[in-house]
Scaffold this motif. Structure first.
Motif, PDB file in Angstrom:
ATOM      1  N   ALA A  40       0.464 -15.522  13.173  1.00 10.15           N
ATOM      2  CA  ALA A  40       1.282 -14.822  12.180  1.00 10.15           C
ATOM      3  C   ALA A  40       2.167 -15.813  11.422  1.00 10.15           C
ATOM      4  O   ALA A  40       2.304 -15.731  10.189  1.00 10.15           O
ATOM      5  N   PHE A  41       2.772 -16.754  12.129  1.00  4.35           N
ATOM      6  CA  PHE A  41       3.559 -17.784  11.443  1.00  4.35           C
ATOM      7  C   PHE A  41       2.675 -18.591  10.499  1.00  4.35           C
ATOM      8  O   PHE A  41       3.045 -18.860   9.348  1.00  4.35           O
ATOM      9  N   ARG A  42       1.500 -18.981  10.981  1.00  3.18           N
ATOM     10  CA  ARG A  42       0.605 -19.783  10.143  1.00  3.18           C
ATOM     11  C   ARG A  42       0.208 -19.023   8.880  1.00  3.18           C
ATOM     12  O   ARG A  42       0.204 -19.593   7.777  1.00  3.18           O
ATOM     13  N   ALA A  43      -0.111 -17.752   9.035  1.00  4.78           N
ATOM     14  CA  ALA A  43      -0.550 -16.968   7.880  1.00  4.78           C
ATOM     15  C   ALA A  43       0.572 -16.779   6.874  1.00  4.78           C
ATOM     16  O   ALA A  43       0.359 -16.879   5.646  1.00  4.78           O
ATOM     17  N   ALA A  44       1.778 -16.492   7.347  1.00  3.88           N
ATOM     18  CA  ALA A  44       2.901 -16.284   6.434  1.00  3.88           C
ATOM     19  C   ALA A  44       3.247 -17.568   5.690  1.00  3.88           C
ATOM     20  O   ALA A  44       3.521 -17.551   4.474  1.00  3.88           O
ATOM     21  N   ILE A  45       3.231 -18.694   6.389  1.00  4.46           N
ATOM     22  CA  ILE A  45       3.539 -19.979   5.750  1.00  4.46           C
ATOM     23  C   ILE A  45       2.466 -20.327   4.723  1.00  4.46           C
ATOM     24  O   ILE A  45       2.772 -20.785   3.610  1.00  4.46           O
ATOM     25  N   ALA A  46       1.196 -20.108   5.074  1.00  8.14           N
ATOM     26  CA  ALA A  46       0.115 -20.406   4.129  1.00  8.14           C
ATOM     27  C   ALA A  46       0.233 -19.541   2.877  1.00  8.14           C
ATOM     28  O   ALA A  46       0.052 -20.025   1.749  1.00  8.14           O
ATOM     29  N   ALA A  47       0.531 -18.260   3.056  1.00 11.73           N
ATOM     30  CA  ALA A  47       0.663 -17.370   1.902  1.00 11.73           C
ATOM     31  C   ALA A  47       1.834 -17.779   1.019  1.00 11.73           C
ATOM     32  O   ALA A  47       1.735 -17.785  -0.216  1.00 11.73           O
ATOM     33  N   THR A  74       7.718 -11.897   5.045  1.00  8.24           N
ATOM     34  CA  THR A  74       8.259 -11.536   6.357  1.00  8.24           C
ATOM     35  C   THR A  74       7.144 -11.600   7.390  1.00  8.24           C
ATOM     36  O   THR A  74       6.066 -11.019   7.195  1.00  8.24           O
ATOM     37  N   ILE A  75       7.376 -12.300   8.490  1.00  6.77           N
ATOM     38  CA  ILE A  75       6.287 -12.570   9.432  1.00  6.77           C
ATOM     39  C   ILE A  75       5.728 -11.298  10.058  1.00  6.77           C
ATOM     40  O   ILE A  75       4.553 -11.263  10.443  1.00  6.77           O
TER      41      ILE A  75
END
Length: 474
Positions: A79-86, A62-63
């Motif tokens: 935040a989008f980049r971090a969530a997608i990378a994770a 969840t973002i």
């Protein structure tokens, strides 16, 4: 390692997964295959059997657990980049956008990631072009180049999706995008420059636009991807074309509503793609609703990949130009396009502009290439602004081109439309005739003018009625 989800977010996303709400299943291909497809439509069941939306692991990211704030003001690109990378590192799953309005720049998807926009959630894209830098490898009006990133972009990925009942808001009215195009704006010189680069063979690495230039980006683009899904979303105010898969295979676009009434904002443009299903979508556009493409002019011939095996069904068309369109960027070739059970200008989904043509096929000697096999049936509708079917091999007057061009096997069956300037406008060339236009089992009323047919061979009518009179069989 991603942050530990809060109990509240874990319960929320876990409940969605348990309920199966994140990714409703598309009916499998064999279920469609039971339909009575015969004649030219015989390939459709096999095409549909090959089109399977991607599956994703039942993990959620969840973002808001990565710092996103849904207040409509906070920038959430990181935040989008971090969530997608994770999500990608963990082996895939669903990146969940909860209720709220999330301002962001470019979102780049990775393989095995579904970006899921929940009910009440909006991804609002920044009106500042700098938030879509650095440039990425893309295709702009059929010519390869480096340009501003599409708002949602994936390159060379497998199993990627954007889904959910939420909204993607391009916010293009708030930025400079429309002014770049409108009233001979600054896009014109860059557009001409890119076309010259493509036609003269300038290396793609040297076709760099973006900052200081004025080529508007697409809203959603999947480039060289496989197993793609766009589902359930409402998409509003893109700066240019809305959903643009390029050189991709196994693509499903379903149950999407597009409201794109700024200039030159096509609904869905599969380009150089194979095995594509566009189903249950609603298009209110200021250009073509669905436009099948395959590259422009010499650059399209250099890449030389056709669009093929495209199925469009159960859609509502309320766009400004073509409902079902092929071209004009068709230099790589287009074949085996099937569209059925669609409605033109539906009264319960009125568009800002009426559809000009239920079927619009655009080719020219500047583009070159071949269109072979465009089949539409069971179209209903009303108040088509111009001709119900406009097939031209002289688009934009031919633009001084000299390449051989071929358009053949255009079939229309079981059409029922009330209101149009004419049923057919067919424009072949003295050097390259249009061949094999067949119209059958159709009824047209409220037609104001006779057909216009130029340089067309093998034109045939069977059980076609216009204003109560049966057309002579040919």
């Amino acid at each position: 390692m991603h942050p530990r989800p809060s109990r509240r977010s874990a319960l929320r996303t876990g409940g969605l997964l348990t309920a199966g709400a994140l990714l409703p299943q598309l009916p499998a291909g064999p279920a469609y295959a039971a339909a009575p497809y015969t004649g030219a439509w015989r390939p459709v069941p096999k095409i549909l059997a090959r089109i399977r939306p991607p599956d994703f692991p039942r993990r959620t990211f969840t973002i808001t657990d990565y710092g996103a704030v849904g207040d409509g003001r906070t920038m959430n690109t990181e935040a989008f980049r971090a969530a997608i990378a994770a999500c990608h590192r963990a082996g895939g799953g669903h990146v969940v956008v909860p209720e709220g309005r999330y301002l962001t720049g470019a979102i780049h998807l990775r393989g095995a990631v579904d970006l899921h926009v929940t009910a009440g959630a909006t991804i609002a894209f920044s009106p500042d072009p700098r938030d879509f830098l650095p440039v990425v490898f893309t295709r702009w009006e059929g010519t390869e180049c480096y340009n501003y990133s599409p708002f949602i972009y994936a390159y060379g990925e497998r199993d990627v999706a954007v889904t959910g009942p939420g909204t993607l808001d391009g916010q293009a009215r708030l930025g400079p995008w429309e002014s770049w195009y409108r009233d001979s704006g600054p896009q014109g010189p860059d557009q001409s420059l890119l076309r010259r680069m493509g036609s003269t063979g300038v290396p793609v690495a040297e076709r760099v636009f973006g900052d200081g230039h004025h080529l508007r980006p697409q809203l959603v683009q999947f480039y060289r991807c496989r197993n793609v899904l766009v589902s359930g979303l409402t998409i509003v105010d893109p700066p240019m074309w809305t959903v643009h898969p390029v050189l991709s295979a196994n693509v499903t676009v379903r149950d999407v509503t597009v409201d794109s009434t700024l200039y030159n904002t096509d609904g869905c443009d599969p380009e150089c793609c194979s095995d594509v299903l566009i189903t249950g979508c609603r298009f209110n556009t200021n250009d073509d609703c669905v436009a099948v493409k395959s590259g422009r002019d010499e650059d399209g011939h250099r890449v030389a990949v056709p669009s093929r095996n495209i199925v469009v069904r159960d859609c509502l068309f309320s766009g400004r130009w073509g409902g079902m369109t092929v071209g004009s960027e068709m230099s790589g070739g287009v074949r085996d396009v099937f569209a059925e059970n669609c409605e033109i200008n539906p009264p319960d989904f009125p568009g800002r502009y009426p559809v000009k043509h239920a079927l619009y096929v655009k080719a020219s000697k500047k583009r070159g290439g071949c269109i072979d096999g465009v089949h539409i049936r069971n179209f209903t509708g009303r108040d088509v602004e111009r001709d119900i079917a406009f097939v031209t091999m002289n688009y934009n007057g031919g633009e001084g081109g000299t390449l051989p061009v071929s358009v053949r096997n255009i079939h229309m069956d079981r059409m029922e439309i009330d209101g149009a300037r004419a049923v057919l406008q067919l424009v072949g060339l003295e050097t390259d005739h249009l061949r094999g236009v067949h119209l059958s089992r159709s009824t047209f009323t409220g037609v104001r003018n006779p057909d216009s047919v130029v340089c067309t061979d093998e034109l045939a009518f069977r059980r076609v009625f216009v204003n109560g009179q049966e057309m002579p069989y040919r």
